[in-house]
Design an enzyme around this catalytic site. Structure first.
Site, short mmCIF file in Angstrom:
data_model
loop_
_atom_site.label_atom_id
_atom_site.label_comp_id
_atom_site.label_asym_id
_atom_site.label_seq_id
_atom_site.Cartn_x
_atom_site.Cartn_y
_atom_site.Cartn_z
N ARG A 139 66.11 112.82 22.38
CA ARG A 139 65.47 114.14 22.40
C ARG A 139 63.97 113.98 22.14
O ARG A 139 63.14 114.63 22.77
CB ARG A 139 66.09 115.03 21.31
CG ARG A 139 67.08 116.04 21.86
CD ARG A 139 67.56 116.97 20.76
NE ARG A 139 68.36 116.23 19.78
CZ ARG A 139 68.21 116.33 18.46
NH1 ARG A 139 67.30 117.14 17.96
NH2 ARG A 139 68.98 115.65 17.65
N ASN A 176 44.28 106.17 26.44
CA ASN A 176 43.06 105.82 25.74
C ASN A 176 41.99 105.30 26.69
O ASN A 176 40.83 105.71 26.64
CB ASN A 176 43.38 104.72 24.71
CG ASN A 176 43.23 105.23 23.29
OD1 ASN A 176 42.63 106.28 23.08
ND2 ASN A 176 43.75 104.51 22.33
N HIS A 199 39.06 107.93 23.51
CA HIS A 199 39.77 107.91 22.22
C HIS A 199 40.12 109.31 21.72
O HIS A 199 41.13 109.51 21.06
CB HIS A 199 38.94 107.18 21.17
CG HIS A 199 38.96 105.69 21.38
ND1 HIS A 199 40.08 104.94 21.16
CD2 HIS A 199 38.00 104.83 21.79
CE1 HIS A 199 39.82 103.67 21.43
NE2 HIS A 199 38.57 103.58 21.84
N ASP A 213 50.01 102.95 17.85
CA ASP A 213 50.91 103.90 18.51
C ASP A 213 52.36 103.58 18.12
O ASP A 213 53.28 103.79 18.90
CB ASP A 213 50.74 103.82 20.03
CG ASP A 213 51.02 102.43 20.57
OD1 ASP A 213 51.19 101.50 19.74
OD2 ASP A 213 51.07 102.25 21.80
N ASP A 225 57.82 103.14 19.65
CA ASP A 225 56.51 102.79 20.22
C ASP A 225 56.20 103.79 21.32
O ASP A 225 57.08 104.10 22.13
CB ASP A 225 56.61 101.39 20.85
CG ASP A 225 55.79 100.38 20.09
OD1 ASP A 225 55.49 100.65 18.91
OD2 ASP A 225 55.49 99.32 20.67
N ASP A 276 43.63 110.31 20.37
CA ASP A 276 43.90 110.92 19.06
C ASP A 276 44.73 112.18 19.21
O ASP A 276 45.66 112.44 18.45
CB ASP A 276 42.58 111.25 18.35
CG ASP A 276 41.90 109.99 17.82
OD1 ASP A 276 42.53 108.90 17.91
OD2 ASP A 276 40.76 110.09 17.33
#
Lengths: 194, 330
Positions: free
Chosen positions: B246, B190, B195, B225, B182, B199
């Protein structure tokens, strides 16, 4: 119209005038730019729109466009198969002429949905052969003139051809064979090369 | 009958039709013994005139004894003191025409051979068109499938592809690692920068995932997400944890968008399937999920490997406060 006919127009324009010209023509006539599928049947109107656009973009009369299409169909290396299939009609150009009335039924054996015109071949006066091309769609006669002119060369025959015009569904073409073996002609083997 | 032979009483060729004469390669046919020139394949065992006449009127199959061993179908009938044998090419017609360079005038006007050749060639041409059409349709289908399995924003696979890949791996019993990731603070990006910025961040994050994984791995944007990485053959918990860390480090690098610096992080939950089809897909996803929530609970920006002892206990998977708070912030 059968996809084979639309594809023939598409390939003729592409191979003769280049891909850019085909794209312009397709856009102007609202035809699929990616081209037609040879084995599908399309609405008649798109064929008519393509021919109108071809007259406009190529700056030639429809009769000339169609005759060039006929020539292309039997002479361009990309469509070599049609020339061979037509040469099965006979060993000489006069024999080929005589076999023209078999052509629609021969074609139907291979592609039943392809609606070709009906052909009648009549011996006229003074050794002139008159070919009647009968179809509800105008223009096949001009394509046939192109095909016959090119095949005559293929057989090595010297001929004079004239499209005499259209009356109702009938288009008349007069053919005078001045010499059936004027030149060497291109060889034809019954069995195709592998 | 351009392909007939007249035999005398002893079976020698007395006369041959014009096409037959073309076929008689080498010494020619006249005067030679029919049974030396030809082998009768059916009916079997005919080797002289008496045998031939015994089968007068019957269907014959014969072939030249010499190369190219051209085959014929035929019939023999008594004629005078000998026999008349009429032959035609059978199914070997195309080969025979090629070998002997025959023309349509070499066939009787009643013979349908030329028509058959025409048909053969016309059908072959049409068949070729169908083949081309089929291959075009096949490519179109592949492209459509590709599209149906792709998340258009990030270019990663979508949920549908994930189900497909997971089902296949489990069904085939392949071991694999699963990372459920997540993005943290994505909602803030956002909300603050719009937006378009969101994006852009998703695209950069997707690129980071591509960079830290192998080409055989399946990278999925499972929703908003939320991402799932499927890593066939990678079941070493420590290596999976390294990879996730990483990736999280990469995600924490500031992302510039129209002069703004967007900062996100990531929380990961890791589950492993050791193959053999013992773990149903749903269980595995659930395990990765629980490990992810543990990462969130412990302060985000970290990766947790699911273990039965730590996460499959009575108080899991509830963690209600943490879950709600994190879900709100995610």
């Amino acid at each position: 119209m059968h996809g084979l006919v639309n594809r023939a127009i598409q390939c003729f324009v592409r191979d003769t005038y280049g891909g850019t010209m085909w794209e312009r023509l397709a856009r102007q006539s609202d035809a699929p730019v990616a081209g037609f599928e040879a084995m599908f049947v399309y609405d008649d109107e798109v064929t008519e729109r393509m021919l109108c656009a071809a007259e406009d973009l190529l700056g030639r009369d429809r009769a000339i466009v169609l005759e060039d299409l006929g020539t292309y169909l039997v002479s361009h290396p990309n469509v070599g198969s049609l020339r061979r299939l037509l040469r099965f009609g006979g060993d000489t150009f006069p024999e080929f002429l005589d076999s023209l009335d078999d052509l629609p039924s021969r074609a139907a054996l291979a592609v039943p949905e392809l609606e070709l015109p009906r052909f009648d071949v009549m011996q006229g006066e003074g050794g002139i052969v008159r070919v009647l091309c009968r179809s509800p769609r105008a223009g096949f006669g001009h394509v046939l003139v192109g095909i016959m002119r090119t095949l005559a060369d293929d057989y090595g025959a010297l001929v004079l051809l004239e499209h005499e015009g259209r009356e109702g569904e009938n288009e008349w073409i007069s053919v005078s064979v001045l010499s059936a073996d004027f030149a060497q002609g291109r060889p034809f083997q019954l069995a195709a090369d592998r | 009958m351009p392909m007939h032979l007249q035999l005398d009483a002893r079976g020698r060729v007395r006369h041959a039709g014009p096409t037959m004469r073309l076929l008689g390669s080498g010494g020619g046919l006249l005067g030679r013994d029919f049974f030396t020139l030809f082998r009768l394949r059916r009916p079997h065992g005919i080797s002289d005139m008496a045998g031939l006449m015994h089968h007068a009127g019957a269907r014959l199959q014969v072939r030249f004894r010499d190369p190219p061993h051209t085959q014929f179908k035929g019939v023999a009938v008594p004629a005078g003191d000998g026999a008349l044998v009429n032959l035609s090419f059978g199914i070997s017609i195309v080969e025979a025409i090629r070998t002997h360079d025959l023309k349509s005038r070499d066939f009787a006007p009643t013979d349908l051979t030329v028509e058959m050749l025409y048909l053969l060639e016309a059908k072959e041409t049409i068949l070729e068109e169908w083949r081309r059409l089929n291959s075009r349709l096949q490519s179109a289908r592949v492209a459509a499938e590709e599209q149906a399995f792709t998340d258009t924003l990030t270019g990663l696979r979508n949920r549908r592809a994930m189900d497909h890949v997971l089902d296949r791996l489990v069904r085939d019993g392949h071991p694999f690692g699963l990372v459920h990731l997540d993005l943290d603070f994505f909602k803030q990006v956002n909300d603050t920068f719009g937006h378009a910025a969101g994006d852009h961040v998703l695209q950069v994050a997707a690129r980071a995932m591509v960079d830290v994984t192998r080409s055989e791995d399946t990278l999925v944007r499972a929703g908003g997400d939320e991402f799932v990485l499927i890593l066939p053959g990678l079941v070493d918990a420590r290596r999976l944890e390294d990879l996730a860390c990483r990736l999280i480090e990469r995600l924490e690098e500031p992302i510039s968008f129209e002069g703004h610096q967007c900062r996100i992080s990531g929380s990961a939950g890791i589950a492993v399937s050791h193959g053999g089809g013992v773990q149903p897909v749903a269980v595995l996803l659930d395990q990765a999920d629980r490990a992810l929530y543990a990462s969130k609970k412990e302060g985000r920006g970290r990766a947790t490997v699911f273990s039965v002892e730590r996460h499959d206990t009575a108080h899991a998977p509830s963690l209600p406060d943490t879950v709600e708070k994190d879900a709100g912030n995610a």
